[in-house]
Structure formats: C-alpha cells, structure tokens
Design a protein around this motif. Structure first.
Motif, PDB file in Angstrom:
ATOM      1  N   VAL A  13      -5.860   1.411   0.476  1.00  0.00           N
ATOM      2  CA  VAL A  13      -5.697   0.681   1.730  1.00  0.00           C
ATOM      3  C   VAL A  13      -4.493   1.282   2.442  1.00  0.00           C
ATOM      4  N   CYS A  18      -3.392  -1.810   7.069  1.00  0.00           N
ATOM      5  CA  CYS A  18      -3.029  -3.147   6.621  1.00  0.00           C
ATOM      6  C   CYS A  18      -2.169  -3.856   7.668  1.00  0.00           C
ATOM      7  N   TRP A 244     -14.064  -4.224  -5.203  1.00  0.00           N
ATOM      8  CA  TRP A 244     -13.044  -3.659  -4.308  1.00  0.00           C
ATOM      9  C   TRP A 244     -13.543  -2.344  -3.710  1.00  0.00           C
ATOM     10  N   GLU A 247     -16.203  -2.954  -0.988  1.00  0.00           N
ATOM     11  CA  GLU A 247     -15.827  -3.641   0.244  1.00  0.00           C
ATOM     12  C   GLU A 247     -14.692  -2.977   1.006  1.00  0.00           C
ATOM     13  N   VAL A 248     -13.701  -2.454   0.293  1.00  0.00           N
ATOM     14  CA  VAL A 248     -12.508  -1.942   0.981  1.00  0.00           C
ATOM     15  C   VAL A 248     -12.816  -0.758   1.903  1.00  0.00           C
ATOM     16  N   THR A 252     -11.781  -0.931   5.819  1.00  0.00           N
ATOM     17  CA  THR A 252     -10.799  -0.019   6.406  1.00  0.00           C
ATOM     18  C   THR A 252     -11.429   0.906   7.443  1.00  0.00           C
TER      19      THR A 252
END
Length: 280
Positions: A13, A18, A244, A247-248, A252
């Motif tokens: 990330v 973020c 994770w 989805e991440v 992003t």
C-alpha cells in the motif's frame, strides 16, 4: 511461554495512496450533515443507514452517535420467541482535528457482553501513528476468560521506512498486547521489502505466556498445544494474506472519485432503496 512465527507476502500500500484515501474518507465524512432529529445524511441527501447523532454537534468534540449493530429480533418476536438484547454501538468524538489527531471512544453492548475502545489517529492529513486500547467483558464464559484488555499501536513512519528502504526498525512498527485472567499474548509485526516482486514480506511473531497462579498450568497447556497453535496461526495469516492480495491491488488502483463512490456505496449496502425506509 510459547513463541510462534510466520511470514507472508502482502501486496504493498503506497504511502501516498494511503494519505490520499484517508483524505477522501475524511472529506466525505465532513461533507455529511446532521438533520433535526439526529439523522445523518450524505451530501446528496441520502441518509447513512442506522446511524443518528444522539448528542452534541456533528463531528465536534463531545458529539455522540448511536448505531444499531445487529438484528432487531423482529422474526423471533413475530414467532413469539424470547429475543436476545440488540447490539448497540455508541461512538463519541473525543477530538476531530485533521492537523493534530482524530480520537473516538466506542462502546458496544449486546447479548455477548460489552466492549469499550479508544481509537486515535495522529496527524490525519499525514498519518504518523494509530493506536487502539480497549476492554471486553464477555457473558457466559469461565470467569478468568471473561475479561480482556488490549492495546494495539501502528507506527506508520517506521512501517513505510522499513518497506521502502529495507531498514530494520528498532522495534516492530505494529505491536499488539492482549491480556485476560490466565494469559497474555504479545504480537509483533515487522515488514520488509520482498526480494523480487515488490511485495511486502511481513513477519508476525506471537508470544503467549500464563499469568499469576495460572503460569504452571498455562505452560503445560501451551507445551501440548504448540503444534495446533502454530498451524492455526499459519492458516489464519495465509487466509488473511490471500484476501489482502485480492482486494488491495484493486483498491490502490482506484482514483479518488472512484474510491469516494465505493465508500458511498458501502454506506448504502443493506439499505435496499437507499433511504432505509425513513422519511425526511
């Protein structure tokens, strides 16, 4: 005492993403408004389902929000059955200052017990540090296991320094401690850049030990259950990493506008027609 350790690879990330995503989230929160009667509505006038301002001024210190966290028991009531108490969530704004900190106090009560927590995010416009402390009182369990307290702290500057440069931090950027009447668990999470593909290589270390008079018994139990605990940790972290890593990268890849739309859609989930069946 027993020590368990497992390493997983996680999609990264970026710090800039973020920071921007948090800004979008806070901008959306600050664009909502509270109407007479406490209903909270989005900028387009749609209500945030099951949330109301119970006390104070919207997003000011002392503001108290109440939410329905569970089933209202209507099906059981219609069948003439006894229903369990509905879960209630109460959130109090202790501080809302995007330059300094966001602090929220959360209390949840229901049939399974009570949970209270204090959440803090320092430097929201450039997040540096996040911390959660809390207590839980569980109903219907053995007394030494019925009360828990815990603390989690994530030092974001140290986390991204480790992932971006490979510098080993002096202490783990993410630390968690849980305690109950018979045992204490300390969790440390340390990231590093993966050797080849740009992922994060994240190592989780858990130490469990007995407390007070329970130490000898806990030591014996931990000795025999160590293989099961190690397997449970590995399976849990592997499953979490798989979710994770699915989805991440999708999140992003979203633009600020797309992320905002997704947040709004998430607030409306489960509300059917988007108005929760309420009138203005």
């Amino acid at each position: 005492m027993v020590t368990l350790r497992h390493t997983v690879l996680l999609a990264p990330v970026p710090r800039a993403w973020c920071t921007d995503a948090l800004a979008v989230t806070l901008d959306l929160a600050e664009a909502t408004r509270a109407e007479p009667g406490g209903r909270v509505v989005l900028p387009d006038g749609r209500p945030v389902p099951d949330v109301r301002l119970a006390e104070g001024r919207h997003l000011r210190r002392g503001a108290v929000y109440e939410a329905d966290g569970g089933d209202d028991g209507s099906v059981e009531a219609a069948a003439g059955q006894e229903t369990a108490p509905e879960e209630r969530i109460r959130v109090t704004v202790a501080e809302w200052d995007r330059r300094r900190a966001l602090r929220l106090d959360i209390a949840s009560t229901g049939a399974e017990g009570e949970i209270t927590a204090r959440c803090a995010l320092r430097g929201p416009d450039r997040p540096r540090d996040a911390e959660v402390t809390g207590r839980a009182h569980l109903e219907g369990v053995w007394a030494p296991l019925s009360r828990f307290e815990g603390r989690a702290r994530l030092q974001l500057d140290d986390w991204w320094a480790a992932t971006d440069t490979g510098r080993v931090p002096r202490t783990a950027p993410l630390r968690v401690r849980l305690r109950c009447g018979i045992a204490r668990a300390d969790l440390r999470v340390t990231p590093a850049p993966a050797p080849a593909d740009g992922h994060w290589q994240v190592t989780v270390t858990v130490r469990i030990r007995g407390r007070y008079l329970f130490r000898p018994v806990a030591a014996l139990v931990l000795l025999f259950t160590r293989p099961h605990l190690r397997r449970a940790l590995a399976e849990g972290l592997t499953d979490t990493a798989a979710h994770w890593n699915k989805e991440v990268p999708r999140l992003t890849g979203l633009t600020a506008d797309a992320l905002r739309r997704e947040l709004v859609a998430g607030l409306q989930d489960g509300d059917g027609n988007g108005d929760g069946g309420r009138s203005a």
